[in-house]
Scaffold this active site. Sequence first.
Site, mmCIF file in Angstrom:
data_model
loop_
_atom_site.group_PDB
_atom_site.id
_atom_site.type_symbol
_atom_site.label_atom_id
_atom_site.label_comp_id
_atom_site.label_asym_id
_atom_site.label_seq_id
_atom_site.Cartn_x
_atom_site.Cartn_y
_atom_site.Cartn_z
ATOM 1 N N ARG A 162 1.270 -6.123 -1.981
ATOM 2 C CA ARG A 162 1.588 -6.396 -0.598
ATOM 3 C C ARG A 162 1.477 -7.529 -0.177
ATOM 4 N NH1 ARG A 162 2.195 -1.716 -1.853
ATOM 5 N NH2 ARG A 162 1.793 0.426 -0.859
ATOM 6 N N SER A 237 -0.270 3.237 5.062
ATOM 7 C CA SER A 237 -1.684 2.818 4.666
ATOM 8 C C SER A 237 -2.060 1.754 5.679
ATOM 9 C CB SER A 237 -1.705 2.334 3.326
ATOM 10 O OG SER A 237 -1.241 3.042 2.509
ATOM 11 N N GLU A 333 -4.020 -3.557 6.083
ATOM 12 C CA GLU A 333 -2.686 -3.996 5.543
ATOM 13 C C GLU A 333 -1.630 -4.259 6.753
ATOM 14 O OE1 GLU A 333 0.554 -1.402 4.428
ATOM 15 O OE2 GLU A 333 -0.496 -1.491 2.413
HETATM 16 N N1 EPU Z 1 -7.873 9.578 -2.482
HETATM 17 C C1 EPU Z 1 -8.778 10.000 -1.711
HETATM 18 N N2 EPU Z 1 -8.810 10.615 -0.591
HETATM 19 C C2 EPU Z 1 -7.767 10.166 0.274
HETATM 20 C C3 EPU Z 1 -6.718 9.405 -0.237
HETATM 21 C C4 EPU Z 1 -6.749 8.925 -1.634
HETATM 22 O O1 EPU Z 1 -9.825 10.318 -2.594
HETATM 23 O O2 EPU Z 1 -7.680 10.618 1.407
HETATM 24 C C5 EPU Z 1 -7.766 9.219 -3.827
HETATM 25 C C6 EPU Z 1 -6.814 9.933 -4.424
HETATM 26 O O3 EPU Z 1 -7.276 10.949 -4.986
HETATM 27 C C7 EPU Z 1 -6.542 9.314 -5.610
HETATM 28 C C8 EPU Z 1 -6.525 7.729 -4.901
HETATM 29 O O4 EPU Z 1 -7.237 8.000 -3.919
HETATM 30 O O5 EPU Z 1 -7.253 9.281 -6.709
HETATM 31 C C9 EPU Z 1 -5.311 7.124 -4.803
HETATM 32 O O6 EPU Z 1 -4.439 7.870 -3.827
HETATM 33 P P1 EPU Z 1 -2.899 7.999 -3.633
HETATM 34 O O7 EPU Z 1 -2.360 8.007 -4.891
HETATM 35 O O8 EPU Z 1 -2.431 8.725 -2.560
HETATM 36 O O9 EPU Z 1 -2.500 6.332 -3.172
HETATM 37 P P2 EPU Z 1 -3.102 5.388 -2.300
HETATM 38 O O10 EPU Z 1 -3.788 4.129 -3.226
HETATM 39 O O11 EPU Z 1 -4.055 6.106 -1.258
HETATM 40 C C10 EPU Z 1 -1.074 3.700 -2.166
HETATM 41 C C11 EPU Z 1 -0.047 2.977 -1.282
HETATM 42 C C12 EPU Z 1 0.529 4.020 -0.513
HETATM 43 C C13 EPU Z 1 1.515 4.605 -1.574
HETATM 44 C C14 EPU Z 1 0.759 5.385 -2.562
HETATM 45 C C15 EPU Z 1 1.443 5.893 -3.589
HETATM 46 C C16 EPU Z 1 -1.614 1.069 -0.572
HETATM 47 C C17 EPU Z 1 -2.453 0.563 0.276
HETATM 48 N N3 EPU Z 1 -1.142 2.295 -0.319
HETATM 49 O O12 EPU Z 1 -2.073 4.524 -1.456
HETATM 50 O O13 EPU Z 1 1.499 3.146 0.300
HETATM 51 O O14 EPU Z 1 2.544 5.635 -0.788
HETATM 52 O O15 EPU Z 1 -0.337 4.538 -3.115
HETATM 53 O O16 EPU Z 1 2.039 4.875 -4.329
HETATM 54 O O17 EPU Z 1 -1.564 0.545 -1.834
HETATM 55 C C18 EPU Z 1 1.893 2.289 2.637
HETATM 56 O O18 EPU Z 1 1.587 0.956 1.969
HETATM 57 O O19 EPU Z 1 1.954 2.448 3.815
HETATM 58 C C19 EPU Z 1 1.468 3.557 1.760
HETATM 59 C C20 EPU Z 1 1.668 4.807 2.092
#
Ligand code: EPU
Length: 337
Positions: A162, A237, A333
């Site tokens: 990012r 996010s 972000e």
């Molecule tokens: N998790 C939780 N609770 C939640 C959300 C997530 O426990 O409410 C845990 C999940 O269980 C998982 C981990 O956190 O173990 C990661 O969750 P997820 O795969 O949904 O991805 P993220 O890290 O929450 C990132 C990006 C998203 C992107 C997803 C999928 C960032 C800041 N965000 O989210 O990007 O869609 O990975 O690759 O890096 C965005 O930037 O606007 C965005 C949506």
Amino acid sequence: MEIQHDFSLKNYNTFGIEAKAKKFIAVHSTEELKTVLAQNKNEKKFILGGGSNMLLTQDIEALVIHIDLKGKKVIQENEDSVWIECQAGENWHEFVLWAIEQNFGGLENMSLIPGNVGTTPVQNIGAYGAEMKDSFISCQAVQIENQENKTFIKDECQFGYRESIFKNQVKDQFIITSVVFKLTKRNHKTNTSYGDILTELTKNNITTPTIKEVSNAVISIRKSKLPDPKELGNSGSFFKNPIVSKKEFEKIHLKFPEMKFYDISETEVKVPAGWLIEQAGFKGKRFGDAGIHKNQALVLVNYGNATGQEILAVSKKIQQTIFETFGIQIEAEVNVI
Ligand code: EPU
């Protein structure tokens, strides 16, 4: 091309926040953009793309220039690859869908990310194991100060998680007008290693997916977790996943052994902020019209008439609680204006 005064930005930011631009103009070509910049040299300017990564906490006392350049074309190709130049004002997801229709591979994991093509290099958008930089070749930009063209090739852009040069060294100095991507025409390298994608494909009995099937899987996952800004205002996010030194993390992990993390280097780990926010009890909570999404705690939402200040206050409350609970600082972000 006409300057409008006290222009409502409600439909120009995906949070759906009511805020006004003192002056507003939309430009449809690089020439128009240069003219506006030259004619308003001494005005304070604010560049607006798709409005998908900002939180408006006040009216904008500047000339808002909305980048509305459209069009895409193949500029080079060989048997395996195609180079496409896409104008900055094209909607990202529509561009991804168009590429998939032409059987051009590389962007499918980034289906349904809100925003416009011209802003994707700024924060090197990414999802489900892919980042924009993986397909990026170069971008064209106009220097605000002197209206000169500049091409930024990939090596100059300093892409990171990012992150890019456009958020750092050259922040507020250039306006990206188009981006060149290199995509595959055959032997697509689909990337399904991200857990959720595999689960989704397996559910549909797909073992060797096409790029269209990967895109459909991503769309289905995103729809189940992330709110559609047209229905519920949001900016994806709101926070970045924090990066913590391994040394520091070892101490935290002793206290919270169930904390999730990913190794990102020899010395650092990334912790999912969504997990931290959920554990801190914020997931699905609502404070007036501002809230935390029920399916993805990283996403803050506007239930209707929240002000930017109200959403900002919720974000600060979350940051403070996470710091007090886990000793981890999480950073927005989204650009807070
Ligand atoms: N998790 C939780 N609770 C939640 C959300 C997530 O426990 O409410 C845990 C999940 O269980 C998982 C981990 O956190 O173990 C990661 O969750 P997820 O795969 O949904 O991805 P993220 O890290 O929450 C990132 C990006 C998203 C992107 C997803 C999928 C960032 C800041 N965000 O989210 O990007 O869609 O990975 O690759 O890096 C965005 O930037 O606007 C965005 C949506």
